[in-house]
Design an enzyme around this catalytic site. Structure first.
Site: not given
Ligand code: FAD
Ligand code: NAP
Length: 340
Positions: A164, A240, A336
């Site tokens: 991340r 998250s 995050e």
């Molecule tokens: P924004 O929220 O608009 O911006 C995020 C950051 O990036 C800010 O600092 C902004 O200034 C910067 N930014 C945006 N665009 C640019 C650009 N073009 N150039 C430079 N800087 C920029 N994230 C995960 O990694 N994994 C997931 O599974 C995941 N699941 C999610 C589930 C839900 C329900 C939600 C609400 C969020 C989730 N996220 C997840 C977080 C998010 O969706 C991601 O990080 C996504 O990439 C953010 O995109 P955005 O366009 O909305 O960014």
């Molecule tokens: P999950 O499957 O319930 O698992 C819980 C946590 O355990 C996750 O955060 C994941 O880490 C870790 N995990 C599960 N299986 C694993 C494996 N085989 N090896 C290593 N780590 C493992 O998680 P969940 O909440 O439903 O999310 C599913 C996936 O979507 C995850 O990868 C999560 O990161 C991603 N997600 C991200 C966001 C966001 O906003 N960043 C929001 C929703 C979901 P990791 O998170 O490091 O993968």
């Protein structure tokens, strides 16, 4: 291209926080963006780049210029018989792009289905889910250097992707605007599927699917996500809120002695990743509400806006969670979500 003063940001962040941008502009192509960066009025102002607003928490009105990047376009090149290069402009919606790749049988980002937001933000935190991160398929990106108004190309190594994390969240914070991202994807017959993570296999069984293909994996992931993650259109959130913490082997052993059921995953560097959601749950905070912000009842890593929450309400809840987890486990959670 229209420029607004004191523009409401409510519709531009998935947390649904009602703040304002001092100046706000939506740009649709590179020259519009370069013109605004050259403009003597806006040149010296602080700038915030906005995609889909799904990884942002606004805690106050934003000073300076908010630039919403809407540059669209997808171009494909054949890289080799077993791969294609897909160049996507920053304003493309991430999930629509995933669906486009699945429909064309190009493999690599199917596990990243249903992540909200735009292409341009995806490299910012090296988006990841279900064992895949964008770095696994990353080829290069183009970004505009704000200070010099010039385009630069970043290779995989240049981006310094981590869990991340990227160079754009750290060393080059606020210095670049990502314009396009190129991904290297596998073509039909050359895919390597990743289904070991989380509940993918169980979901595929539930779907009574025998064939492993991009479409089925993408659908399984959408099903799992829809069953446990709040839809931001219904309940404001930014996914998250915290990262999963990484700890050393000695601390892991000490925790295991006290908490036999603790969920952890060993990492290649010898450290361990803890499931932050489990830590929060064990503090009795799943579903916990403080003022108008709450811990989501189905996924404790997600903080939600129960209606009329301010950014400060969410921050206070986050700080309370950090303190509770630290008191119980001596582990410090880090945020995050990008706080402004
Ligand atoms: P924004 O929220 O608009 O911006 C995020 C950051 O990036 C800010 O600092 C902004 O200034 C910067 N930014 C945006 N665009 C640019 C650009 N073009 N150039 C430079 N800087 C920029 N994230 C995960 O990694 N994994 C997931 O599974 C995941 N699941 C999610 C589930 C839900 C329900 C939600 C609400 C969020 C989730 N996220 C997840 C977080 C998010 O969706 C991601 O990080 C996504 O990439 C953010 O995109 P955005 O366009 O909305 O960014
Ligand atoms: P999950 O499957 O319930 O698992 C819980 C946590 O355990 C996750 O955060 C994941 O880490 C870790 N995990 C599960 N299986 C694993 C494996 N085989 N090896 C290593 N780590 C493992 O998680 P969940 O909440 O439903 O999310 C599913 C996936 O979507 C995850 O990868 C999560 O990161 C991603 N997600 C991200 C966001 C966001 O906003 N960043 C929001 C929703 C979901 P990791 O998170 O490091 O993968």
């Amino acid at each position: 291209m229209e420029l607004y003063k004191n523009h409401a940001l409510l519709a531009y962040n998935t947390f649904g926080i009602p703040t304002q941008a001092e100046y706000f502009i939506e740009i649709n192509n590179l020259s519009e963006l370069q013109n605004i960066l050259d403009d003597t009025v806006y040149k010296t102002m602080p700038k915030l780049i906005l995609g889909g607003g799904s990884n942002i928490l606004f805690t106050k009105n934003v000073k300076g210029l908010v630039i919403k990047n809407n540059i669209k376009g997808l171009i494909t090149h054949t890289a080799s018989p077993d791969s294609v290069l897909l160049k996507a402009q920053a304003g493309e919606i991430w999930h629509q792009t995933v669906l486009h790749t699945v429909a064309n049988d190009w493999g690599g980002i199917e596990n990243l289905s249903l992540i909200p937001g735009n292409i341009g933000a995806a490299p910012m935190q090296n988006i990841g889910a279900y064992g895949i991160e964008i770095k696994n398929v990353f080829y290069e990106l183009e970004a505009l250097h704000i200070a010099t108004n010039t385009l630069q190309t970043f290779t995989l190594a240049d981006c310094e992707f981590g869990y991340r994390e990227s160079v754009f969240k750290n060393k080059y914070k606020n210095e670049f605007i990502i314009i396009s991202v190129t991904l290297k994807l596998t073509t039909s017959g050359h895919h390597s599927y990743s289904v070991e993570y989380g509940a993918i296999k169980q979901e595929l069984e539930q779907m009574q699917t025998t064939e492993l293909n991009l479409k089925n994996i993408s659908t399984a992931i959408c099903n799992i996500r829809n069953s446990k993650l709040p839809n931001p259109a219904v309940l404001g959130n930014a996914g998250s809120f915290f990262k999963n913490p990484e700890i050393g082997a000695a601390q892991m052993q000490a925790l295991k002695n006290n908490f036999k059921d603790i969920i952890s995953y060993s990492l290649p560097n010898g450290n361990y990743k803890l499931a932050a959601a489990w830590l929060i749950e064990q503090c009795g905070l799943k579903g916990y509400q403080l003022n108008n912000a709450a811990v989501h009842s189905k996924q404790a890593l997600v903080l939600v806006n129960k209606g009329n929450a301010s950014g400060q309400n969410v921050l206070e809840l986050a700080d309370f969670i950090i303190k509770s987890v630290q008191d119980k486990f001596n582990v410090i959670l880090t945020k995050e979500v990008n706080i402004y």
